[in-house]
Design a protein around this motif. Structure first.
Motif, PDB file in Angstrom:
ATOM      1  N   LEU A 129       0.852  -1.185   0.000  1.00 28.62           N
ATOM      2  CA  LEU A 129       0.000   0.000   0.000  1.00 28.62           C
ATOM      3  C   LEU A 129       0.892   1.240   0.000  1.00 28.62           C
ATOM      4  O   LEU A 129       1.710   1.417   0.898  1.00 28.62           O
ATOM      5  CB  LEU A 129      -0.895   0.009   1.242  1.00 28.62           C
ATOM      6  CG  LEU A 129      -1.716   1.285   1.487  1.00 28.62           C
ATOM      7  CD1 LEU A 129      -2.688   1.552   0.352  1.00 28.62           C
ATOM      8  CD2 LEU A 129      -2.452   1.210   2.824  1.00 28.62           C
ATOM      9  N   ASP A 130       0.720   2.082  -1.015  1.00 24.74           N
ATOM     10  CA  ASP A 130       1.411   3.367  -1.081  1.00 24.74           C
ATOM     11  C   ASP A 130       0.425   4.419  -0.582  1.00 24.74           C
ATOM     12  O   ASP A 130      -0.478   4.839  -1.304  1.00 24.74           O
ATOM     13  CB  ASP A 130       1.854   3.650  -2.519  1.00 24.74           C
ATOM     14  CG  ASP A 130       2.682   4.921  -2.658  1.00 24.74           C
ATOM     15  OD1 ASP A 130       2.903   5.607  -1.646  1.00 24.74           O
ATOM     16  OD2 ASP A 130       3.102   5.230  -3.796  1.00 24.74           O
ATOM     17  N   LEU A 131       0.599   4.822   0.673  1.00 31.06           N
ATOM     18  CA  LEU A 131      -0.335   5.726   1.344  1.00 31.06           C
ATOM     19  C   LEU A 131       0.077   7.165   1.092  1.00 31.06           C
ATOM     20  O   LEU A 131       1.174   7.573   1.458  1.00 31.06           O
ATOM     21  CB  LEU A 131      -0.359   5.418   2.843  1.00 31.06           C
ATOM     22  CG  LEU A 131      -1.377   6.163   3.696  1.00 31.06           C
ATOM     23  CD1 LEU A 131      -2.793   5.904   3.217  1.00 31.06           C
ATOM     24  CD2 LEU A 131      -1.226   5.758   5.159  1.00 31.06           C
ATOM     25  N   GLY A 142      -2.475   2.296  -4.577  1.00 30.41           N
ATOM     26  CA  GLY A 142      -2.090   3.680  -4.307  1.00 30.41           C
ATOM     27  C   GLY A 142      -3.288   4.472  -3.828  1.00 30.41           C
ATOM     28  O   GLY A 142      -4.348   4.464  -4.470  1.00 30.41           O
ATOM     29  N   VAL A 143      -3.147   5.135  -2.681  1.00 28.69           N
ATOM     30  CA  VAL A 143      -4.238   5.911  -2.085  1.00 28.69           C
ATOM     31  C   VAL A 143      -3.812   7.368  -1.944  1.00 28.69           C
ATOM     32  O   VAL A 143      -2.702   7.654  -1.479  1.00 28.69           O
ATOM     33  CB  VAL A 143      -4.623   5.352  -0.698  1.00 28.69           C
ATOM     34  CG1 VAL A 143      -5.631   6.270  -0.016  1.00 28.69           C
ATOM     35  CG2 VAL A 143      -5.196   3.947  -0.815  1.00 28.69           C
ATOM     36  N   ASP A 144      -4.700   8.276  -2.330  1.00 25.43           N
ATOM     37  CA  ASP A 144      -4.429   9.704  -2.143  1.00 25.43           C
ATOM     38  C   ASP A 144      -5.760  10.443  -2.010  1.00 25.43           C
ATOM     39  O   ASP A 144      -6.791   9.964  -2.492  1.00 25.43           O
ATOM     40  CB  ASP A 144      -3.631  10.267  -3.319  1.00 25.43           C
ATOM     41  CG  ASP A 144      -2.835  11.506  -2.930  1.00 25.43           C
ATOM     42  OD1 ASP A 144      -1.660  11.367  -2.552  1.00 25.43           O
ATOM     43  OD2 ASP A 144      -3.398  12.621  -2.976  1.00 25.43           O
ATOM     44  N   LEU A 145      -5.713  11.599  -1.381  1.00 23.92           N
ATOM     45  CA  LEU A 145      -6.921  12.417  -1.220  1.00 23.92           C
ATOM     46  C   LEU A 145      -7.194  13.272  -2.451  1.00 23.92           C
ATOM     47  O   LEU A 145      -8.325  13.658  -2.715  1.00 23.92           O
ATOM     48  CB  LEU A 145      -6.778  13.315   0.016  1.00 23.92           C
ATOM     49  CG  LEU A 145      -8.000  14.153   0.411  1.00 23.92           C
ATOM     50  CD1 LEU A 145      -9.185  13.274   0.779  1.00 23.92           C
ATOM     51  CD2 LEU A 145      -7.658  15.075   1.589  1.00 23.92           C
ATOM     52  N   GLU A 179      -8.750   7.286   7.536  1.00 21.84           N
ATOM     53  CA  GLU A 179      -9.877   6.333   7.521  1.00 21.84           C
ATOM     54  C   GLU A 179      -9.962   5.703   6.147  1.00 21.84           C
ATOM     55  O   GLU A 179     -10.603   6.232   5.238  1.00 21.84           O
ATOM     56  CB  GLU A 179     -11.181   7.056   7.874  1.00 21.84           C
ATOM     57  CG  GLU A 179     -12.324   6.129   8.181  1.00 21.84           C
ATOM     58  CD  GLU A 179     -13.556   6.876   8.695  1.00 21.84           C
ATOM     59  OE1 GLU A 179     -14.604   6.234   8.779  1.00 21.84           O
ATOM     60  OE2 GLU A 179     -13.458   8.082   8.988  1.00 21.84           O
ATOM     61  N   LEU A 180      -9.297   4.573   5.991  1.00 22.27           N
ATOM     62  CA  LEU A 180      -9.153   3.957   4.673  1.00 22.27           C
ATOM     63  C   LEU A 180     -10.260   2.936   4.398  1.00 22.27           C
ATOM     64  O   LEU A 180     -10.627   2.165   5.292  1.00 22.27           O
ATOM     65  CB  LEU A 180      -7.787   3.268   4.574  1.00 22.27           C
ATOM     66  CG  LEU A 180      -6.577   4.199   4.724  1.00 22.27           C
ATOM     67  CD1 LEU A 180      -5.301   3.393   4.893  1.00 22.27           C
ATOM     68  CD2 LEU A 180      -6.462   5.128   3.516  1.00 22.27           C
ATOM     69  N   PRO A 181     -10.783   2.921   3.164  1.00 23.08           N
ATOM     70  CA  PRO A 181     -11.857   1.987   2.809  1.00 23.08           C
ATOM     71  C   PRO A 181     -11.307   0.631   2.376  1.00 23.08           C
ATOM     72  O   PRO A 181     -11.696   0.068   1.361  1.00 23.08           O
ATOM     73  CB  PRO A 181     -12.536   2.708   1.633  1.00 23.08           C
ATOM     74  CG  PRO A 181     -11.407   3.419   0.954  1.00 23.08           C
ATOM     75  CD  PRO A 181     -10.445   3.827   2.047  1.00 23.08           C
ATOM     76  N   ILE A 201      -1.688  10.097  14.967  1.00 18.30           N
ATOM     77  CA  ILE A 201      -1.719   8.725  15.470  1.00 18.30           C
ATOM     78  C   ILE A 201      -2.803   7.919  14.761  1.00 18.30           C
ATOM     79  O   ILE A 201      -2.646   6.716  14.523  1.00 18.30           O
ATOM     80  CB  ILE A 201      -1.896   8.711  17.010  1.00 18.30           C
ATOM     81  CG1 ILE A 201      -0.643   9.291  17.683  1.00 18.30           C
ATOM     82  CG2 ILE A 201      -2.160   7.295  17.522  1.00 18.30           C
ATOM     83  CD1 ILE A 201      -0.792   9.542  19.180  1.00 18.30           C
ATOM     84  N   LYS A 202      -3.910   8.565  14.380  1.00 20.45           N
ATOM     85  CA  LYS A 202      -4.948   7.880  13.593  1.00 20.45           C
ATOM     86  C   LYS A 202      -4.358   7.327  12.295  1.00 20.45           C
ATOM     87  O   LYS A 202      -4.692   6.214  11.869  1.00 20.45           O
ATOM     88  CB  LYS A 202      -6.091   8.842  13.253  1.00 20.45           C
ATOM     89  CG  LYS A 202      -7.083   9.065  14.374  1.00 20.45           C
ATOM     90  CD  LYS A 202      -8.207   9.975  13.897  1.00 20.45           C
ATOM     91  CE  LYS A 202      -9.168  10.316  15.041  1.00 20.45           C
ATOM     92  NZ  LYS A 202     -10.221  11.251  14.587  1.00 20.45           N
ATOM     93  N   VAL A 203      -3.498   8.112  11.665  1.00 17.40           N
ATOM     94  CA  VAL A 203      -2.842   7.653  10.430  1.00 17.40           C
ATOM     95  C   VAL A 203      -1.980   6.427  10.727  1.00 17.40           C
ATOM     96  O   VAL A 203      -2.023   5.424  10.001  1.00 17.40           O
ATOM     97  CB  VAL A 203      -1.967   8.773   9.817  1.00 17.40           C
ATOM     98  CG1 VAL A 203      -1.239   8.262   8.579  1.00 17.40           C
ATOM     99  CG2 VAL A 203      -2.810   9.990   9.484  1.00 17.40           C
TER     100      VAL A 203
END
Length: 244
Positions: free
Chosen positions: A45-47, A67-70, A96-98, A123-125
Motif C-alpha cells: 500500500l502506497d499511502l 495507491g491511495v491519495d486524497l 480512515e481507509l476503505p 496517530i490515527k494515520v
C-alpha cells in the motif's frame, strides 16, 4: 473552511513540483525493497501516493500495489502514466481507509505525514498503517529531519516555469515548517495562493507516536543513500518498522 491539504494538491501542485522525476523513484524503490525484504508478488500500500511515482516503480518491480491519495488531480495524473492499469488507485483520507488490510508492506513517502494540528490525528494515520498491515508486515515512513530543515531553511525563493512566476516563502512557526506559494501567470494579475504546513516531529517524539499506534521501529535511515540517521547532517528521517 477547507484544510490546506484539501486545496494545495491541485493543478498548480503539478507545476510547482514538476521537477520530481520518475527516475529517482526507481532508485528509492530499490532501496525500499531491500529494507522491507519483500518477497516477489507482495501486496504493498502506497499511502499518499501523489502522482504515483513510487506506486508505479513498485508495480514494475513485481509487487501488487494499491495507491491511495486524497487528491483527485494527483490520482488522475497517476492513472495517466504508463503501466498505471496494473495499480489499484483509490481516493481516501489517510485517517480512515476503505480497505480491509492484509498488506505485506505500507509505505508513506516524502513527508506525507504531519499534516494535522493534533497529535491524535497523526496517530490515527499510524493506527491505519497498523490496521492495513498483516502481522509481521513492514512499513516505511519517509519524513523530513526537523533539525536539518531548521538549519537549512531558505526563507524566500522565486523561479519561472514557462509563463508562470512561482514565489515561495518558508518559515518555522509554532512547531511547524510552513510554506506559502504564490503563482502568477503572465498576462493575469490575479495571483493563485497556496499554503503548506507540516508539524516538526523530532526523532524521540516520532518514536512515541509509533509506539502509541502499536508499531515497532526497527531502523531509521538518513536518506536513500545513507544507512544511519544523523540528526546534524541527514536530510530525512526514514523509519522502517514492523507490525508485531
Amino acid at each position: 473552511m477547507n484544510e490546506w491539504y484539501e486545496t494545495s494538491f491541485g493543478e498548480d501542485y503539478l507545476i510547482v513540483y514538476r521537477h520530481r522525476d520518475f527516475c529517482g523513484a526507481s532508485h528509492e524503490v530499490e532501496k525500499m525493497i531491500s529494507w522491507l525484504e519483500l518477497p516477489p508478488g507482495a501486496g504493498v500500500l502506497d499511502l499518499c501516493c501523489g502522482m504515483g511515482r513510487h506506486s508505479l516503480a513498485l508495480s514494475k518491480a513485481g509487487y501488487e500495489v494499491t495507491g491511495v491519495d486524497l487528491s483527485e488531480v494527483l490520482l488522475r495524473e497517476a492513472r495517466s502514466q504508463k503501466g498505471a492499469e496494473r495499480v489499484t488507485w483509490l481516493r481516501s483520507d489517510m485517517r480512515e481507509l476503505p480497505l480491509a488490510g492484509g498488506f505485506d508492506a505500507v509505505v508513506n513517502l516524502f513527508t506525507s505525514f504531519g499534516y494535522f494540528e493534533e497529535d491524535e490525528e497523526q496517530i490515527k494515520v499510524l493506527r491505519e498503517i497498523f490496521r492495513m498491515l498483516k502481522p509481521g508486515g513492514k512499513f516505511i515512513i519517509d519524513f523530513l529531519n526537523p533539525a536539518y530543515v531548521i538549519r537549512h531553511l531558505v526563507p524566500h525563493s522565486t523561479r519561472i516555469d514557462g509563463d508562470i512566476l512561482i514565489d515561495e516563502s518558508r518559515s518555522i512557526e509554532d512547531g511547524y515548517v510552513k510554506k506559502d506559494i504564490v503563482l502568477t501567470s503572465k498576462g493575469d494579475d490575479t495571483p493563485r495562493k497556496y499554503h503548506e504546513r507540516v508539524k516538526l516531529y523530532p526523532l524521540d517524539t516520532f518514536k512515541q507516536l509509533l509506539a502509541a499506534a502499536g508499531l515497532q521501529l526497527e531502523a531509521v535511515h538518513g536518506s536513500y543513500d545513507e544507512e544511519e540517521y544523523d540528526e546534524e547532517h541527514s536530510k530525512r528521517m526514514i523509519f522502517v518498522g514492523i507490525r508485531p
